[in-house]
Motif scaffolding. Structure first.
Motif, PDB file in Angstrom:
ATOM      1  N   TRP A   1      28.895  22.818  61.613  1.00 23.38           N
ATOM      2  CA  TRP A   1      27.843  23.065  60.629  1.00 23.38           C
ATOM      3  C   TRP A   1      27.618  21.857  59.728  1.00 23.38           C
ATOM      4  N   TYR A   2      28.667  21.080  59.463  1.00 26.82           N
ATOM      5  CA  TYR A   2      28.489  19.864  58.667  1.00 26.82           C
ATOM      6  C   TYR A   2      27.599  18.876  59.414  1.00 26.82           C
ATOM      7  N   VAL A   3      27.823  18.729  60.723  1.00 27.61           N
ATOM      8  CA  VAL A   3      26.973  17.834  61.520  1.00 27.61           C
ATOM      9  C   VAL A   3      25.529  18.326  61.501  1.00 27.61           C
ATOM     10  N   ILE A   4      25.330  19.628  61.670  1.00 23.77           N
ATOM     11  CA  ILE A   4      23.973  20.193  61.618  1.00 23.77           C
ATOM     12  C   ILE A   4      23.344  19.922  60.255  1.00 23.77           C
ATOM     13  N   MET A   5      24.110  20.080  59.167  1.00 29.07           N
ATOM     14  CA  MET A   5      23.584  19.807  57.827  1.00 29.07           C
ATOM     15  C   MET A   5      23.200  18.328  57.678  1.00 29.07           C
TER      16      MET A   5
ATOM     17  N   ILE B   1      22.244  16.308  60.118  1.00 31.78           N
ATOM     18  CA  ILE B   1      21.057  16.034  60.938  1.00 31.78           C
ATOM     19  C   ILE B   1      19.800  16.367  60.147  1.00 31.78           C
ATOM     20  N   TRP B   2      19.857  17.405  59.339  1.00 26.41           N
ATOM     21  CA  TRP B   2      18.716  17.812  58.529  1.00 26.41           C
ATOM     22  C   TRP B   2      18.589  16.885  57.325  1.00 26.41           C
ATOM     23  N   PHE B   3      18.075  15.700  57.516  1.00 30.27           N
ATOM     24  CA  PHE B   3      17.818  14.697  56.473  1.00 30.27           C
ATOM     25  C   PHE B   3      19.068  14.309  55.679  1.00 30.27           C
ATOM     26  N   GLY B   4      20.226  14.399  56.270  1.00 32.20           N
ATOM     27  CA  GLY B   4      21.450  13.991  55.592  1.00 32.20           C
ATOM     28  C   GLY B   4      21.864  14.892  54.449  1.00 32.20           C
ATOM     29  N   ALA B   5      21.386  16.126  54.441  1.00 33.10           N
ATOM     30  CA  ALA B   5      21.653  17.036  53.317  1.00 33.10           C
ATOM     31  C   ALA B   5      23.148  17.265  53.116  1.00 33.10           C
ATOM     32  N   GLY B   6      23.903  17.476  54.188  1.00 33.93           N
ATOM     33  CA  GLY B   6      25.343  17.707  54.065  1.00 33.93           C
ATOM     34  C   GLY B   6      26.049  16.532  53.416  1.00 33.93           C
ATOM     35  N   TYR B   7      25.652  15.312  53.818  1.00 32.03           N
ATOM     36  CA  TYR B   7      26.259  14.114  53.248  1.00 32.03           C
ATOM     37  C   TYR B   7      25.957  14.006  51.760  1.00 32.03           C
ATOM     38  N   PHE B   8      24.691  14.239  51.383  1.00 34.98           N
ATOM     39  CA  PHE B   8      24.322  14.122  49.974  1.00 34.98           C
ATOM     40  C   PHE B   8      24.950  15.223  49.123  1.00 34.98           C
ATOM     41  N   TRP B   9      25.185  16.399  49.697  1.00 39.32           N
ATOM     42  CA  TRP B   9      25.866  17.465  48.958  1.00 39.32           C
ATOM     43  C   TRP B   9      27.354  17.162  48.801  1.00 39.32           C
ATOM     44  N   LYS B  10      27.898  16.318  49.690  1.00 42.54           N
ATOM     45  CA  LYS B  10      29.316  15.965  49.635  1.00 42.54           C
ATOM     46  C   LYS B  10      29.602  14.945  48.539  1.00 42.54           C
ATOM     47  N   ILE B  11      28.662  14.101  48.202  1.00 42.15           N
ATOM     48  CA  ILE B  11      28.889  12.966  47.301  1.00 42.15           C
ATOM     49  C   ILE B  11      29.437  13.371  45.932  1.00 42.15           C
ATOM     50  N   PRO B  12      28.907  14.395  45.237  1.00 41.64           N
ATOM     51  CA  PRO B  12      29.481  14.727  43.914  1.00 41.64           C
ATOM     52  C   PRO B  12      30.964  15.115  43.983  1.00 41.64           C
ATOM     53  N   THR B  13      31.352  15.844  45.020  1.00 40.68           N
ATOM     54  CA  THR B  13      32.761  16.223  45.150  1.00 40.68           C
ATOM     55  C   THR B  13      33.615  15.001  45.451  1.00 40.68           C
ATOM     56  N   ALA B  14      33.130  14.128  46.324  1.00 36.88           N
ATOM     57  CA  ALA B  14      33.879  12.916  46.650  1.00 36.88           C
ATOM     58  C   ALA B  14      34.049  12.035  45.412  1.00 36.88           C
ATOM     59  N   LYS B  15      33.015  11.944  44.596  1.00 36.93           N
ATOM     60  CA  LYS B  15      33.109  11.148  43.371  1.00 36.93           C
ATOM     61  C   LYS B  15      34.139  11.742  42.415  1.00 36.93           C
TER      62      LYS B  15
ATOM     63  N   ALA C   1      31.802  20.199  50.345  1.00 36.78           N
ATOM     64  CA  ALA C   1      32.963  19.957  49.472  1.00 36.78           C
ATOM     65  C   ALA C   1      34.238  19.858  50.304  1.00 36.78           C
ATOM     66  N   LYS C   2      34.349  20.692  51.328  1.00 38.99           N
ATOM     67  CA  LYS C   2      35.535  20.644  52.177  1.00 38.99           C
ATOM     68  C   LYS C   2      35.576  19.342  52.983  1.00 38.99           C
ATOM     69  N   LYS C   3      34.405  18.827  53.363  1.00 38.40           N
ATOM     70  CA  LYS C   3      34.351  17.540  54.057  1.00 38.40           C
ATOM     71  C   LYS C   3      34.849  16.432  53.142  1.00 38.40           C
ATOM     72  N   ALA C   4      34.476  16.470  51.864  1.00 33.23           N
ATOM     73  CA  ALA C   4      34.969  15.475  50.912  1.00 33.23           C
ATOM     74  C   ALA C   4      36.485  15.571  50.778  1.00 33.23           C
ATOM     75  N   LEU C   5      37.006  16.793  50.730  1.00 35.46           N
ATOM     76  CA  LEU C   5      38.464  16.973  50.655  1.00 35.46           C
ATOM     77  C   LEU C   5      39.132  16.431  51.915  1.00 35.46           C
ATOM     78  N   GLN C   6      38.501  16.617  53.079  1.00 33.51           N
ATOM     79  CA  GLN C   6      39.066  16.092  54.320  1.00 33.51           C
ATOM     80  C   GLN C   6      39.052  14.563  54.308  1.00 33.51           C
ATOM     81  N   ASP C   7      37.993  13.959  53.773  1.00 32.74           N
ATOM     82  CA  ASP C   7      37.924  12.501  53.692  1.00 32.74           C
ATOM     83  C   ASP C   7      39.066  11.925  52.867  1.00 32.74           C
ATOM     84  N   PHE C   8      39.550  12.689  51.885  1.00 34.17           N
ATOM     85  CA  PHE C   8      40.663  12.240  51.059  1.00 34.17           C
ATOM     86  C   PHE C   8      42.015  12.708  51.600  1.00 34.17           C
ATOM     87  N   GLY C   9      42.009  13.357  52.761  1.00 28.69           N
ATOM     88  CA  GLY C   9      43.248  13.772  53.402  1.00 28.69           C
ATOM     89  C   GLY C   9      43.898  14.996  52.790  1.00 28.69           C
ATOM     90  N   LEU C  10      43.130  15.840  52.124  1.00 36.05           N
ATOM     91  CA  LEU C  10      43.716  16.998  51.448  1.00 36.05           C
ATOM     92  C   LEU C  10      43.642  18.274  52.280  1.00 36.05           C
TER      93      LEU C  10
END
Length: 134
Positions: free
Chosen positions: A94-98, A100-114, A75-84
């Motif tokens: 830890w986001y990079v590690i997440m 690497i593990w099948f893109g889990a961090g990225y997929f968990w970020k999508i609902p917040t980014a939306k 969620a914090k990565k999504a906030l960073q993507d929007f400059g907040l």
């Protein structure tokens, strides 16, 4: 003489703090008083801190293998993507590690980014960018 005045909103605030009137700049809190968990800006209540129970549950979540900490990183990565916000170096690691593990961090970020992309201030920017592309 018919002079129009702004209607005032009667609010009940359980603390002895200044309340901002709609249309006026926010009233700063004196440094000697603690900031409340909610501040009134205009007619909207804006949350500025965790409530006592939210803080307790966050600590309990963090005790169990740091789950509370790891849940907030996408969620914090999504906030960073929007400059907040800015992520710390540990959160970025830890986001990079997440991811690497099948893109889990990225997929968990999508609902917040939306959810962020649907906020009015970002929707207007997106629509302006689409008009420029046309």
């Amino acid at each position: 003489m018919s002079e129009e005045t702004e209607p005032t909103i009667a609010t009940s605030v359980p603390m002895a703090q200044p309340v901002a009137v709609p249309g006026s700049p926010p009233v700063p809190f004196p440094p000697s008083t603690p900031q409340p968990a909610l501040s009134l800006t205009g007619a909207l209540a804006r949350k500025v801190a965790l409530t006592a129970w939210e803080g307790i549950w966050y600590v309990i979540m963090c005790i169990w293998f740091g789950a509370g900490y790891f849940y907030k990183i996408p969620a914090k990565k999504a906030l960073q993507d929007f400059g907040l916000v800015e992520m710390t170096s540990a959160e970025h690691f830890w986001y990079v590690i997440m991811c690497i593990w099948f893109g889990a961090g990225y997929f968990w970020k999508i609902p917040t980014a939306k959810a962020l992309s649907e906020l009015p201030q970002f929707r207007a920017d997106r629509e302006a960018a689409l008009v420029e592309l046309s």
